[in-house]
Structures are given as C-alpha cells and as structure tokens.
Design a protein around this motif. Structure first.
Motif, PDB file in Angstrom:
ATOM      1  N   VAL A  46       0.857  -1.182   0.000  1.00 18.11           N
ATOM      2  CA  VAL A  46       0.000   0.000   0.000  1.00 18.11           C
ATOM      3  C   VAL A  46       0.896   1.236   0.000  1.00 18.11           C
ATOM      4  O   VAL A  46       2.110   1.133   0.220  1.00 18.11           O
ATOM      5  CB  VAL A  46      -0.938   0.012   1.230  1.00 18.11           C
ATOM      6  CG1 VAL A  46      -1.866  -1.177   1.199  1.00 18.11           C
ATOM      7  CG2 VAL A  46      -0.149   0.054   2.528  1.00 18.11           C
ATOM      8  N   PRO A  47       0.351   2.439  -0.253  1.00 18.08           N
ATOM      9  CA  PRO A  47       1.173   3.642  -0.181  1.00 18.08           C
ATOM     10  C   PRO A  47       1.965   3.709   1.117  1.00 18.08           C
ATOM     11  O   PRO A  47       1.430   3.433   2.200  1.00 18.08           O
ATOM     12  CB  PRO A  47       0.139   4.772  -0.271  1.00 18.08           C
ATOM     13  CG  PRO A  47      -0.958   4.186  -1.096  1.00 18.08           C
ATOM     14  CD  PRO A  47      -1.028   2.735  -0.693  1.00 18.08           C
ATOM     15  N   ASP A  87       0.555   5.483   4.193  1.00 17.67           N
ATOM     16  CA  ASP A  87      -0.509   4.751   4.885  1.00 17.67           C
ATOM     17  C   ASP A  87       0.070   3.670   5.785  1.00 17.67           C
ATOM     18  O   ASP A  87      -0.393   3.464   6.910  1.00 17.67           O
ATOM     19  CB  ASP A  87      -1.459   4.113   3.866  1.00 17.67           C
ATOM     20  CG  ASP A  87      -2.326   5.144   3.160  1.00 17.67           C
ATOM     21  OD1 ASP A  87      -2.545   6.211   3.741  1.00 17.67           O
ATOM     22  OD2 ASP A  87      -2.752   4.879   2.034  1.00 17.67           O
ATOM     23  N   ALA A  91      -2.726  11.385   9.414  1.00 16.43           N
ATOM     24  CA  ALA A  91      -3.526  11.162   8.210  1.00 16.43           C
ATOM     25  C   ALA A  91      -3.990  12.488   7.610  1.00 16.43           C
ATOM     26  O   ALA A  91      -3.993  12.661   6.386  1.00 16.43           O
ATOM     27  CB  ALA A  91      -4.731  10.283   8.534  1.00 16.43           C
ATOM     28  N   PHE A 127      -3.007  13.943   3.979  1.00 15.32           N
ATOM     29  CA  PHE A 127      -4.037  14.332   3.012  1.00 15.32           C
ATOM     30  C   PHE A 127      -3.768  15.731   2.461  1.00 15.32           C
ATOM     31  O   PHE A 127      -3.853  15.974   1.252  1.00 15.32           O
ATOM     32  CB  PHE A 127      -5.413  14.285   3.663  1.00 15.32           C
ATOM     33  CG  PHE A 127      -6.438  15.106   2.937  1.00 15.32           C
ATOM     34  CD1 PHE A 127      -6.847  14.759   1.659  1.00 15.32           C
ATOM     35  CD2 PHE A 127      -6.982  16.237   3.514  1.00 15.32           C
ATOM     36  CE1 PHE A 127      -7.779  15.526   0.978  1.00 15.32           C
ATOM     37  CE2 PHE A 127      -7.902  17.002   2.840  1.00 15.32           C
ATOM     38  CZ  PHE A 127      -8.297  16.648   1.576  1.00 15.32           C
ATOM     39  N   ARG A 155      -0.948  15.581  -0.010  1.00 13.58           N
ATOM     40  CA  ARG A 155      -1.342  15.000  -1.293  1.00 13.58           C
ATOM     41  C   ARG A 155      -2.184  15.979  -2.097  1.00 13.58           C
ATOM     42  O   ARG A 155      -1.996  16.145  -3.300  1.00 13.58           O
ATOM     43  CB  ARG A 155      -2.130  13.713  -1.061  1.00 13.58           C
ATOM     44  CG  ARG A 155      -1.299  12.566  -0.516  1.00 13.58           C
ATOM     45  CD  ARG A 155      -2.193  11.461  -0.006  1.00 13.58           C
ATOM     46  NE  ARG A 155      -1.424  10.418   0.653  1.00 13.58           N
ATOM     47  CZ  ARG A 155      -1.949   9.510   1.473  1.00 13.58           C
ATOM     48  NH1 ARG A 155      -3.236   9.538   1.739  1.00 13.58           N
ATOM     49  NH2 ARG A 155      -1.193   8.589   2.029  1.00 13.58           N
ATOM     50  N   PHE A 193      -9.396   8.676  -1.701  1.00 17.34           N
ATOM     51  CA  PHE A 193      -8.777   8.444  -0.393  1.00 17.34           C
ATOM     52  C   PHE A 193      -9.854   8.409   0.683  1.00 17.34           C
ATOM     53  O   PHE A 193     -11.044   8.442   0.392  1.00 17.34           O
ATOM     54  CB  PHE A 193      -7.709   9.502  -0.093  1.00 17.34           C
ATOM     55  CG  PHE A 193      -8.190  10.907  -0.265  1.00 17.34           C
ATOM     56  CD1 PHE A 193      -8.913  11.529   0.732  1.00 17.34           C
ATOM     57  CD2 PHE A 193      -7.919  11.609  -1.422  1.00 17.34           C
ATOM     58  CE1 PHE A 193      -9.361  12.826   0.583  1.00 17.34           C
ATOM     59  CE2 PHE A 193      -8.362  12.913  -1.581  1.00 17.34           C
ATOM     60  CZ  PHE A 193      -9.092  13.530  -0.579  1.00 17.34           C
ATOM     61  N   TYR A 248      -4.302   9.289  -7.822  1.00 23.76           N
ATOM     62  CA  TYR A 248      -3.767   8.675  -6.603  1.00 23.76           C
ATOM     63  C   TYR A 248      -4.880   7.934  -5.877  1.00 23.76           C
ATOM     64  O   TYR A 248      -6.029   8.382  -5.842  1.00 23.76           O
ATOM     65  CB  TYR A 248      -3.190   9.770  -5.687  1.00 23.76           C
ATOM     66  CG  TYR A 248      -2.564   9.238  -4.420  1.00 23.76           C
ATOM     67  CD1 TYR A 248      -1.212   8.897  -4.383  1.00 23.76           C
ATOM     68  CD2 TYR A 248      -3.324   9.065  -3.265  1.00 23.76           C
ATOM     69  CE1 TYR A 248      -0.636   8.405  -3.223  1.00 23.76           C
ATOM     70  CE2 TYR A 248      -2.759   8.567  -2.105  1.00 23.76           C
ATOM     71  CZ  TYR A 248      -1.415   8.232  -2.094  1.00 23.76           C
ATOM     72  OH  TYR A 248      -0.839   7.737  -0.951  1.00 23.76           O
ATOM     73  N   ASP A 291      -5.342   5.764  -2.051  1.00 25.65           N
ATOM     74  CA  ASP A 291      -4.678   5.321  -0.820  1.00 25.65           C
ATOM     75  C   ASP A 291      -5.289   4.008  -0.334  1.00 25.65           C
ATOM     76  O   ASP A 291      -6.128   3.401  -1.014  1.00 25.65           O
ATOM     77  CB  ASP A 291      -4.719   6.416   0.254  1.00 25.65           C
ATOM     78  CG  ASP A 291      -6.107   6.613   0.858  1.00 25.65           C
ATOM     79  OD1 ASP A 291      -7.063   5.936   0.425  1.00 25.65           O
ATOM     80  OD2 ASP A 291      -6.231   7.449   1.766  1.00 25.65           O
ATOM     81  N   GLN A 292      -4.874   3.569   0.860  1.00 22.53           N
ATOM     82  CA  GLN A 292      -5.316   2.267   1.365  1.00 22.53           C
ATOM     83  C   GLN A 292      -6.823   2.233   1.573  1.00 22.53           C
ATOM     84  O   GLN A 292      -7.487   1.245   1.247  1.00 22.53           O
ATOM     85  CB  GLN A 292      -4.593   1.951   2.679  1.00 22.53           C
ATOM     86  CG  GLN A 292      -4.796   0.531   3.164  1.00 22.53           C
ATOM     87  CD  GLN A 292      -3.948   0.218   4.386  1.00 22.53           C
ATOM     88  OE1 GLN A 292      -3.385   1.112   5.018  1.00 22.53           O
ATOM     89  NE2 GLN A 292      -3.834  -1.047   4.733  1.00 22.53           N
ATOM     90  N   GLN A 315      -0.144   5.120 -10.741  1.00 24.73           N
ATOM     91  CA  GLN A 315      -0.149   4.818  -9.302  1.00 24.73           C
ATOM     92  C   GLN A 315      -1.355   3.975  -8.890  1.00 24.73           C
ATOM     93  O   GLN A 315      -1.188   2.950  -8.214  1.00 24.73           O
ATOM     94  CB  GLN A 315      -0.094   6.121  -8.490  1.00 24.73           C
ATOM     95  CG  GLN A 315       0.202   5.919  -6.989  1.00 24.73           C
ATOM     96  CD  GLN A 315      -1.054   5.666  -6.148  1.00 24.73           C
ATOM     97  OE1 GLN A 315      -2.173   5.768  -6.638  1.00 24.73           O
ATOM     98  NE2 GLN A 315      -0.848   5.317  -4.882  1.00 24.73           N
ATOM     99  N   LYS A 369      -1.147  -0.045  -7.428  1.00 21.48           N
ATOM    100  CA  LYS A 369      -1.691  -0.427  -6.124  1.00 21.48           C
ATOM    101  C   LYS A 369      -2.790  -1.478  -6.264  1.00 21.48           C
ATOM    102  O   LYS A 369      -2.915  -2.370  -5.432  1.00 21.48           O
ATOM    103  CB  LYS A 369      -2.209   0.812  -5.380  1.00 21.48           C
ATOM    104  CG  LYS A 369      -1.120   1.818  -5.040  1.00 21.48           C
ATOM    105  CD  LYS A 369       0.045   1.144  -4.314  1.00 21.48           C
ATOM    106  CE  LYS A 369       1.223   2.069  -4.139  1.00 21.48           C
ATOM    107  NZ  LYS A 369       2.405   1.355  -3.573  1.00 21.48           N
TER     108      LYS A 369
END
Length: 551
Positions: free
Chosen positions: A368-369, A372, A399, A403, A406, A453, A483, A485-486, A514, A518
């Motif tokens: 995962v990223p 994260d 977090a 955020f 990002r 995300f 992007y 994320d998890q 990306q 993932k």
C-alpha cells in the motif's frame, strides 16, 4: 398475526435469534469482565444493560450489543489508571463509574448532533492500526492468565515479565487453556448448532472441576439484581476530571465506530438501512444504564449480531431477548460461573483477539502507499504499548497532514480535486452521449475526480450500493484519478465484490500508473478485476460490452 407495533410472524425468529445470540454472549461477557479488571459480574451487567436498552432505543433492528474487545481494552486501561491515582479499586470506583456514565452521555449527544455523519471519515490505516493494537493488547494481557499466573496491567510490564511465564507456569491451567482453544476451533466442524465458545467454556470448566485441578478461578459472583453504583460520583476529586473526560470521549468515539461498523454489516445481511444517529443514542442509553449498575460499556457486537440474524432475528425484540436471557442467567446460574478457571476465559479471549487484528491490512503493508503503512504501524505501536487516546489522536493528525500534502501536490500539477460525482444528475461526457442514450438502462458510467482516499470512500460505497438491479455493467472512469490510498483501495475492493455478487460486471478505463500499481499490488487485479476488463479508452470498453452483452 400483526399489529401496529409488531408483526408477530417474526416472533419465533426473534426469540430464537435472541436466545442463540445470548448463549454466544455469555462466555464473552464473563471473559471481558475479567479482562476489564472489574470482575466477571461487571461484564455480565454490561451485557444485560447494553443488550436490552441499545436494542430498544437503537437504530439497527437486529443489533446484538454488549461488551466488545476494543471497549474492554479501553475500560481496562481506565481501571488501571484510576487505581494508580487512588491506590485501590474500591477508591477508584467513583472515577470509573463516572467515566462510563459520561461516555454513554457523550454518545447520546453524538446522536443528536449527527456526529455519525463524520465517523465515516476516519482513515483506514488509523482504524486498522487501532483495532490490531487492541487485539494485541488482549493477547499480551491474557498470556499469564492462560498459564495460571497473575498478570501485570500494562503490555509493557507484561513484556518485561515474560521470563516468569516460562519458569512459574501452572501446567494444569495451561492444559485447560489449550483444550479450550482446541474445542473452540474444532467443535464447529462437528456442528454449528451450538456455539463453540459456550461448549469450550463448559467442557473445560467441568473437566477442571471433576479432576479437582488447582487453578485460579473466577471466584464468587453476586447473584440477583445489581444495586445502583452512584454513591460517590459527585465526590470525585477535581484532579481526576481530565482522566474522566479523556477516557469518556475515547469510549464514546470507539463505541460509536464499533457499533456503526456492525450496523453496516447487519444492513448488508438484512437488506435494510439503519438509523446511525438513533443507533448512537441507543448505545449511549445502554452504556449509561450499564454504568450506574457497575457494568462495563459495550457496543454493537459483530459476532452476536450475525448469529442473531442467521438464527432468524429481524426486529429489536431479538436484541432485547438476548439481553433478557443474560439477565435470567444472572438470576439463576451466577453461582456456577464462580468455578470457571481464568485460563479457560483466556483460552476464549485469545482466539477472539486474533480475529480483531486486521490481517488484511497488515498483509498489505509493503504494497500500500508508504505513508498509509507508516500511519498504520505508528498507531498500532502506540495503541499496544502506549496510550490508546494518543494513538487515535496522533493517527488522525498524521492522516490529515498527509491528506493536505497529497492535495497540495495534486493542486500544483493542475489536477482537479473535487467531490466524487454522483449518478443522479451526472451528465455524460462528450464521448459517452451516444452510448449512454442507447444503453442507459443496462450500463452505468461512473466518473471519479481527483484522488480516491479516506475522505471520499464512504460516499463512493453508498453510491455503488444504489445502482439499480437491472444494470448489467458498470464502467468506472479513472481518467482523472492520479492517486489512491489504502482506504480507497479497500473501498473499491468492497464495491467490486458487492457488484460481482449482484451479477454486475465492473470495467475500468484509463487507469493511471499509481492506482494501477496499487490495484495489482493487493491482487484486486487480476483476482477481482481481470486484465481484460481494464481498458485504455472508453471506446474499448464499449466494444467489449457490445460483444459480450450483445448491446
């Protein structure tokens, strides 16, 4: 037969579901009570009060509520901290009861303020790290009871005391603990009609009693109705107010998250929709009432709720029946519970703790990223060996900072960052108009904008759930998603699973580098979405649908 208030065709299922859920909850209530440091009876009081009143006033018809692993771990930390301040459990009780009571009141306030609408924004790594840490805490704190020894109250002290685990252990207690675990896992292969936790508890306890083994037991448990525990609440020293407020807030937030997650599971099983705010009010009422009788706080219990539904429970009568059954046990069988060995309870808690640990999240740490993964590990370590309160606070702070970073990076690249587009009123793009007009009753096209995300995942999953049954395929356009994320990965995974179960084919188009990396790294591609269902352009997706669905 039905009435304005109750449809009696559900009566048999509700009574059966409630009774079975109560049988499952009994050994866990006793075990969580011991784990909390307040004794088995506190677990039973909590299971009765929360079970009955959360069912009556809550917003999920099939919810079975009671003490849970996460709530018990926080309660145990509170008990230990209160004893450290006052010097004894008896002196600490006003602080403990006041905290439990205030935690319930906070939940009621949360319900009236629609705080439930914000719980969904908790990032996956924070929740995963916290829950896994809670599971590890239970395992570590049960190591010494599992072998018949008294245990330190903190994980750090337990780890320092590990040599004693191997030199002073009680072999009889160890054997009982091992037998309990074996029965817990093996009995379901014989029959699932009787809960394995109850069978393991009874079998190991009776074996210990018949063999007259010298092992630590629960000891005397009060029988009959509990008395009010409100004396001394207003004499709590002002120096303890900070502790009370901190732990009450954590119990309220954690209990809300725990309950709402279980409510979602119940919705998926019964195809209903719970009332989140009412659920928090009901849980708060249950926890407040449990507090004034000396019971530990609880939340919606996933295992009990699933068993209740599978056994026929459909209305709030089932949850109330689950609590009433435990009340009947308290009134009639409390003295028998006194002979249950503590190693047997440890043998029940350890497997349950392993189920609390988020194996999926830990398994994907390397793929995962990285940010994260770092957040998850930090929250996990602070939860396990530090402060539960600080773990959640630091996790949310990290977090949020990530955020913002990002969003800033994407803004600098000129990317559009907006909310996820909805299906209703969503205008087709220029390259979709012709296909959309011809097949809009069978094919949905979903546009995603910006990063996927933790802030957007709940909305995304809600929209996926609202896709009509007649739809045959969903095209998800990821042209503008740079992007993921998890939280976004798991939201997409759950959405695809749900759609596949409904017979809806999912196609992805224009997946950027990306997100695609993932999706492959945690096996969503190709395990859930095959390579042939990922297209470079929307036109390629149209061609596939025309061929395979004869559109």
């Amino acid at each position: 037969m039905s009435s304005k208030f109750y449809d009696f065709k559900n009566l048999k299922g509700d009574l059966t579901g409630g009774l079975v859920a109560g049988v499952v909850a009994l050994p866990l209530a006793l075990a969580f009570g011991v784990q909390s440091g307040l004794g088995a009876i506190a677990g039973l009081y909590g299971a009765i009060a929360v079970g009955i009143f959360a069912a009556i006033f809550g917003g999920t018809a099939t919810q079975a509520s009671g003490p849970t692993g996460p709530m018990t771990v926080v309660s145990a930390a509170l008990v230990a901290a209160s004893i450290e301040i006052t010097g004894s459990l008896e002196a600490a009780m006003p602080i403990i009861i006041l905290t439990f009571l205030l935690g319930g009141i906070f939940q009621i306030v949360f319900g009236f303020l629609n705080i439930a609408g914000y719980v969904k924004y908790f990032p996956y790594p924070v929740v995963s790290g916290f829950m896994s840490g809670v599971g590890l805490i239970i395992i570590i704190l049960q190591l010494f009871p599992f072998v018949g020894l008294s245990s330190a109250k903190s994980t750090w002290l337990v780890m320092q005391d590990l040599p004693r685990l191997f030199s002073d252990f009680n072999w009889q207690a160890l054997v009982l603990g091992v037998i309990t675990i074996i029965v817990y896992f093996v009995f379901p292969y014989i029959t699932k009609a009787i809960p394995s936790a109850l069978v393991a508890l009874i079998f190991s306890s009776v074996l210990s009693f018949l063999l007259k083994w010298d092992v630590p037991i629960i000891g005397e448990i009060p029988s009959g109705l509990p008395s009010l525990q409100v004396s001394g609440l207003f004499s709590v020293d002002a120096s303890a107010y900070a502790l009370v407020l901190e732990y009450a807030l954590v119990l309220a937030v954690l209990g809300s998250i725990d309950s709402l997650l279980t409510s979602v599971i119940a919705d998926n099983m019964t195809k209903t929709k719970h009332n989140s705010n009412r659920e928090l009010i009901g849980q708060g009422i249950g926890n407040a009432i449990a507090a004034i009788f000396g019971g530990i706080p609880g939340a919606g219990a996933t295992k009990g709720t699933v068993i209740n539904i599978n056994s026929g429970g459909r209305t709030r009568l089932s949850g109330a029946t689950h609590g009433l059954f435990l009340l009947a046990v308290l009134l009639g069988l409390g003295k028998l519970a006194a002979f249950i060995p503590l190693s047997v309870l440890a043998g029940l808690l350890i497997p349950i703790a392993f189920k609390i640990i988020d194996v999926k999240g830990l398994k994907h740490l390397l793929v995962v990223p990285r940010a994260d993964a770092v957040v998850l590990i930090i929250v996990l370590l602070i939860t396990t060996f530090g402060s539960l309160i600080q773990a959640v606070g630091i996790g949310l702070l990290l977090a949020s900072l990530l955020f913002m970073k990002r969003a800033s990076d994407i803004g600098e690249k000129g990317m559009e960052v907006g909310t996820l587009a909805g299906f209703d009123g969503e205008k087709p793009w220029q390259d979709e108009k012709e296909f959309y007009e011809a097949h809009k009753d069978k094919v949905y096209i979903k546009h995603l904008y910006g990063p996927l995300f933790f802030g957007f995942t709940s909305h995304f999953q809600d929209e996926i759930a609202n896709i009509p049954e007649q739809v045959k395929a969903l095209i998800i356009r990821l042209d503008r998603v740079p992007y993921i994320d998890q939280s976004g990965l798991y939201a997409l995974e759950n959405a695809v699973l749900e759609l596949e179960q409904r017979g809806i084919q999912v196609l992805l188009t224009a997946v950027q580098e990306q997100p695609k990396d993932k999706l492959i790294s945690i096996d969503i591609v190709p395990d859930l979405i095959s390579e042939e269902h990922i297209f470079d352009t929307i036109e390629d997706a149209y061609a596939y649908l025309r061929t395979h669905f004869k559109l």
